[in-house]
Design a protein around this motif. Structure first.
Motif, short mmCIF file in Angstrom:
data_model
loop_
_atom_site.label_atom_id
_atom_site.label_comp_id
_atom_site.label_asym_id
_atom_site.label_seq_id
_atom_site.Cartn_x
_atom_site.Cartn_y
_atom_site.Cartn_z
N VAL A 222 44.45 44.82 45.91
CA VAL A 222 45.81 44.79 46.44
C VAL A 222 45.79 44.83 47.96
CG1 VAL A 222 47.96 46.11 46.63
CG2 VAL A 222 46.90 45.74 44.39
N ARG A 223 44.99 45.71 48.52
CA ARG A 223 44.90 45.80 49.98
C ARG A 223 44.36 44.49 50.56
NH1 ARG A 223 43.58 51.29 48.88
NH2 ARG A 223 41.36 50.81 48.69
N LEU A 224 43.38 43.90 49.89
CA LEU A 224 42.81 42.64 50.37
C LEU A 224 43.86 41.54 50.34
CD1 LEU A 224 39.32 41.36 49.28
CD2 LEU A 224 41.24 39.81 49.50
N LEU A 225 44.64 41.46 49.26
CA LEU A 225 45.67 40.43 49.16
C LEU A 225 46.77 40.66 50.19
CD1 LEU A 225 46.00 40.21 45.28
CD2 LEU A 225 45.07 38.45 46.79
N VAL B 217 42.41 32.27 48.81
CA VAL B 217 41.78 32.32 47.50
C VAL B 217 40.73 33.43 47.52
CG1 VAL B 217 40.45 31.08 45.76
CG2 VAL B 217 42.13 29.85 47.16
N VAL B 218 40.81 34.34 46.57
CA VAL B 218 39.86 35.45 46.44
C VAL B 218 39.09 35.25 45.15
CG1 VAL B 218 39.57 37.95 46.24
CG2 VAL B 218 41.36 37.01 47.74
N LEU B 219 37.76 35.32 45.24
CA LEU B 219 36.89 35.07 44.10
C LEU B 219 36.40 36.38 43.51
CD1 LEU B 219 35.59 32.53 42.70
CD2 LEU B 219 33.53 33.08 44.02
N MET B 220 36.47 36.51 42.18
CA MET B 220 35.91 37.66 41.48
C MET B 220 34.53 37.28 40.94
SD MET B 220 39.25 39.01 39.33
CE MET B 220 39.60 37.41 38.57
N THR B 221 33.52 38.04 41.32
CA THR B 221 32.16 37.71 40.91
C THR B 221 31.54 38.89 40.17
OG1 THR B 221 31.02 38.59 42.87
CG2 THR B 221 31.95 36.38 43.04
N GLY B 222 30.49 38.57 39.38
CA GLY B 222 29.73 39.62 38.71
C GLY B 222 28.74 40.26 39.65
N PHE B 223 28.17 41.35 39.22
CA PHE B 223 27.19 42.06 40.05
C PHE B 223 25.98 41.17 40.33
CE2 PHE B 223 23.46 44.82 40.54
CZ PHE B 223 23.88 45.59 41.62
N GLY B 224 25.52 41.17 41.56
CA GLY B 224 24.35 40.40 41.91
C GLY B 224 24.62 38.94 42.21
N SER B 225 25.88 38.57 42.39
CA SER B 225 26.22 37.17 42.67
C SER B 225 26.53 36.94 44.14
CB SER B 225 27.43 36.75 41.81
OG SER B 225 27.18 36.95 40.45
N MET B 226 25.82 37.60 45.01
CA MET B 226 26.11 37.52 46.43
C MET B 226 25.95 36.10 46.97
SD MET B 226 27.21 39.03 49.05
CE MET B 226 27.13 40.75 48.53
N ASP B 227 24.92 35.40 46.52
CA ASP B 227 24.73 34.03 47.01
C ASP B 227 25.91 33.15 46.66
OD1 ASP B 227 22.29 34.73 48.05
OD2 ASP B 227 21.12 33.95 46.36
N ARG C 38 53.44 36.04 45.18
CA ARG C 38 53.10 35.55 43.85
C ARG C 38 51.61 35.27 43.79
NH1 ARG C 38 58.02 32.77 44.93
NH2 ARG C 38 59.71 33.39 43.52
N ILE C 39 50.91 35.94 42.89
CA ILE C 39 49.47 35.82 42.80
C ILE C 39 49.09 35.11 41.51
CG2 ILE C 39 47.27 37.04 42.94
CD1 ILE C 39 49.18 37.49 45.34
N LEU C 40 48.35 34.03 41.63
CA LEU C 40 47.84 33.31 40.48
C LEU C 40 46.50 33.95 40.07
CD1 LEU C 40 47.91 30.95 38.48
CD2 LEU C 40 46.84 29.52 40.25
N VAL C 41 46.45 34.54 38.86
CA VAL C 41 45.26 35.22 38.37
C VAL C 41 44.60 34.33 37.31
CG1 VAL C 41 44.35 37.29 37.27
CG2 VAL C 41 46.35 37.45 38.78
N ILE C 42 43.34 33.94 37.55
CA ILE C 42 42.63 33.05 36.63
C ILE C 42 41.40 33.78 36.10
CG2 ILE C 42 41.59 30.77 36.34
CD1 ILE C 42 42.99 29.91 38.93
N ASP C 43 41.40 34.07 34.81
CA ASP C 43 40.27 34.75 34.17
C ASP C 43 40.36 34.51 32.68
OD1 ASP C 43 38.36 36.64 33.15
OD2 ASP C 43 38.47 37.67 35.08
#
Length: 211
Positions: free
Chosen positions: A122-125, A88-98, A15-20
């Motif tokens: 999916v592979r990461l999860l 917990v896996v974070l989705m970031t925009g381009f250039g948000s490496m820091d 079960r994956i909780l998707v927050i966006d």
């Protein structure tokens, strides 16, 4: 209270909780996860994500970095504090490496940069959940070993194991969900020396992992 691996659907991968807060993207991710065999729980805000997480039955979290109410980095810290074993896996925009690196420091399992291929997520999860299950099993087995070899605990653990699988008279040879206890018992039925028993347990443990 928080994570729960058991599910009524035998083939459910988790079960994956998707927050966006971006509705179209959130729905697209949810549909892709469902097609991949997961259950997707979609929420639009960080507050709703925390509330849903607290209800339990969440195996992993996929959250956006920028949300209207709670910063993604703060969410990572909150979830890690509530249940550190839930990836917990974070989705970031381009250039948000820091920011992504800061999320890892706060306890995030990994991060993905938008735009991304859902199959990669999916592979990461899958990998994160597999490591979670292995870690949980390792802790369970370690607790068994530590208790079995603790002073005055050997007889108590053996009695519990025998109650699970040895009682029954003529039905002793019947198949049953028996916990293994031959690691600590020699061929003569007597307890093995501690070193030999420990070695036997480790051998059987590795065999079961390979299987």
């Amino acid at each position: 209270m928080y994570p729960m691996d058991d599910t009524s659907a035998p083939n459910l991968r988790g079960r994956i909780l998707v927050i966006d807060d971006e509705e179209s993207l959130r729905h697209a991710i949810g549909k892709s996860l469902v097609r991949a065999g997961f259950e997707a729980i979609e929420v639009a805000t960080g507050r709703a994500g925390v509330d849903r997480f607290a209800e339990g039955a969440v195996d992993a979290v996929l959250t956006d970095m920028r949300l209207p109410d709670i910063d993604g980095l703060d969410l990572v810290a909150i979830f890690t504090q509530m249940a550190p074993e839930v990836p917990v896996v974070l989705m970031t925009g381009f250039g948000s490496m820091d920011a992504a690196l800061e999320a890892m420091r706060r306890g995030a399992r990994d991060f993905v940069q938008k735009p991304f291929v859902v199959e990669d997520v999916v592979r990461l999860l899958d990998r994160a959940l597999s490591e979670q299950r292995l870690s949980r099993e390792n802790r369970r087995l370690r607790a068994i070993v530590e208790r079995r070899f603790a002073p005055d605990e050997f007889e108590a653990v053996e009695a519990e194991l025998q109650a699970l699988g040895v009682e029954g008279g003529e039905d002793d040879d019947a198949e049953a969900p028996v916990a293994r206890h031959d690691e600590t018992i020699g061929e003569n039925g007597e307890p093995l020396p501690l070193r030999d028993a420990h070695r036997n347990f480790e051998v059987h443990y590795v065999e079961e992992l390979l299987a």
